[in-house]
Enzyme design. Structure first.
Site, short mmCIF file in Angstrom:
data_model
loop_
_atom_site.label_atom_id
_atom_site.label_comp_id
_atom_site.label_asym_id
_atom_site.label_seq_id
_atom_site.Cartn_x
_atom_site.Cartn_y
_atom_site.Cartn_z
N ASP A 1 64.85 50.60 78.59
CA ASP A 1 66.02 51.37 78.16
C ASP A 1 66.62 50.79 76.89
O ASP A 1 67.00 51.53 75.97
CB ASP A 1 67.07 51.39 79.28
CG ASP A 1 66.64 52.21 80.48
OD1 ASP A 1 65.72 53.05 80.32
OD2 ASP A 1 67.21 52.03 81.57
N TYR B 1 64.25 36.15 65.99
CA TYR B 1 63.48 36.42 67.21
C TYR B 1 62.03 35.95 67.04
O TYR B 1 61.47 35.29 67.93
CB TYR B 1 63.54 37.91 67.50
CG TYR B 1 62.79 38.36 68.74
CD1 TYR B 1 63.27 38.08 70.01
CD2 TYR B 1 61.60 39.10 68.63
CE1 TYR B 1 62.59 38.53 71.15
CE2 TYR B 1 60.93 39.54 69.75
CZ TYR B 1 61.43 39.25 71.01
OH TYR B 1 60.75 39.69 72.13
N SER B 2 61.42 36.27 65.89
CA SER B 2 60.04 35.85 65.63
C SER B 2 59.91 34.33 65.66
O SER B 2 58.94 33.79 66.19
CB SER B 2 59.56 36.39 64.28
OG SER B 2 59.26 37.76 64.35
N SER C 1 55.82 38.17 72.68
CA SER C 1 55.92 39.43 71.96
C SER C 1 54.97 39.44 70.77
O SER C 1 54.54 38.38 70.29
CB SER C 1 57.36 39.60 71.48
OG SER C 1 57.46 40.56 70.46
#
Length: 306
Positions: free
Chosen positions: A220, A182-183, A169
């Protein structure tokens, strides 16, 4: 001034030629036919679409995620789309010591492995609060399970000169407020798999590793999350920069098939590379916009909670 403009123009031209060169499409769809593929995080979103594209290309597929009911439906659709074989195995990637079952299943059901596509992920939108237990859980899912699966799959991939595709990401190359945990997991992925690539080259092991750096994608889950975090007007603006899940999925497959070292995915094309470059060369230039973005997101969150 004239000399400066000439030098700048030459640099821009060289960069444009380089980007055009690395973005050229040399993908051969027939190269996927009959290949044995694992796709993780394949019950919904990007992983689901990756599985469908591999199916259309005639691959033999083993998919995994937590929810068996969804996996069963995805597997069934893969057969309908043209997969030579489609199998599924429900797994919780937080249980790192259990991940070896997936590789054993690939050897049992597929008879080997050509592509290991590591796509699953866990994330929370929240400021760092010192919760080490939650950080450990994210690291287990987003990092340790990736390392475990790749390590256990290497013997099979070595036999077939197979490939590892790591779906990462933008948060793995640039920190973002609200995504500290998350990073951390995504930065760890980049460091580990880049080093592993060099180690495999040093050992003369032909197992290419492709790291895919994804920007905003219209899954989604992400779209629902953004509607909560942004005002209706801002959400409409941000939507323009979200990439199609289906398009991202086929581009991930192409990058893995070509053996790309690193692949960026953003809209417009090149935006993520440019932001990453600026963040490395002159990070202070982005400080204001990143902080203000975080302020907007978390003021919206606080408002929703009251």
């Amino acid at each position: 001034m004239g000399r400066f403009r000439k030098i700048t123009g030459a640099i821009v031209l060289v960069c444009a030629i380089y980007i055009a060169y690395i973005m050229r499409d040399t993908f051969d769809p027939e190269s996927i036919r009959g290949k044995k593929v694992i796709v993780t995080g394949a019950s919904t979103g990007i992983g689901e679409q990756i599985a469908y594209h591999y199916a259309r290309l005639g691959a033999k597929i083993l998919i995994t995620a937590r929810r068996e009911n969804l996996l069963k439906e995805v597997s069934k659709k893969c057969i309908e789309l043209g997969a030579q074989e489609a199998h599924y195995l429900p797994m919780d990637m937080a249980k790192v010591n259990d991940t070896g079952r997936l590789i054993v299943e690939a050897e049992k059901k597929l008879g080997g492995l050509d592509y290991l596509v590591l796509n699953h992920a866990l994330y929370y939108w929240e400021l760092w609060d010192g919760n080490i237990e939650k950080l450990q859980n994210i690291m287990n899912v987003n990092f340790m399970s990736f390392v475990s699966l790749a390590s256990k799959a290497l013997p099979m991939l070595t036999k077939t000169n197979g490939s590892i595709v790591v779906v990462s990401s933008a948060a793995g190359v640039m920190g973002n407020p609200g995504l500290s945990k998350y990073s951390a997991s995504k930065f760890a992925l980049g460091g580990f798999f880049e080093a592993l690539r060099y180690e495999l080259m040093w050992k003369k092991i032909n197992v290419p590793i492709t790291i895919c750096i994804l920007g905003a994608v219209d899954t989604d889950t992400m779209m629902n999350q953004m509607q909560k975090l942004a005002s209706p007007e801002r959400f409409q603006t941000l939507k323009q920069f979200f990439m199609s899940t289906e398009v991202v999925a086929i581009e991930v497959i192409k990058s893995g098939a070509r053996g790309d070292r690193i692949a960026y995915f953003s809209f417009p094309p090149g935006l993520l590379q440019a932001l990453h470059t600026v963040n490395v060369i002159a990070p202070s230039l982005l400080d204001g916009s990143i902080v203000s973005q975080g302020e907007r997101i978390f003021s919206r969150l606080a408002k929703n909670r009251t």
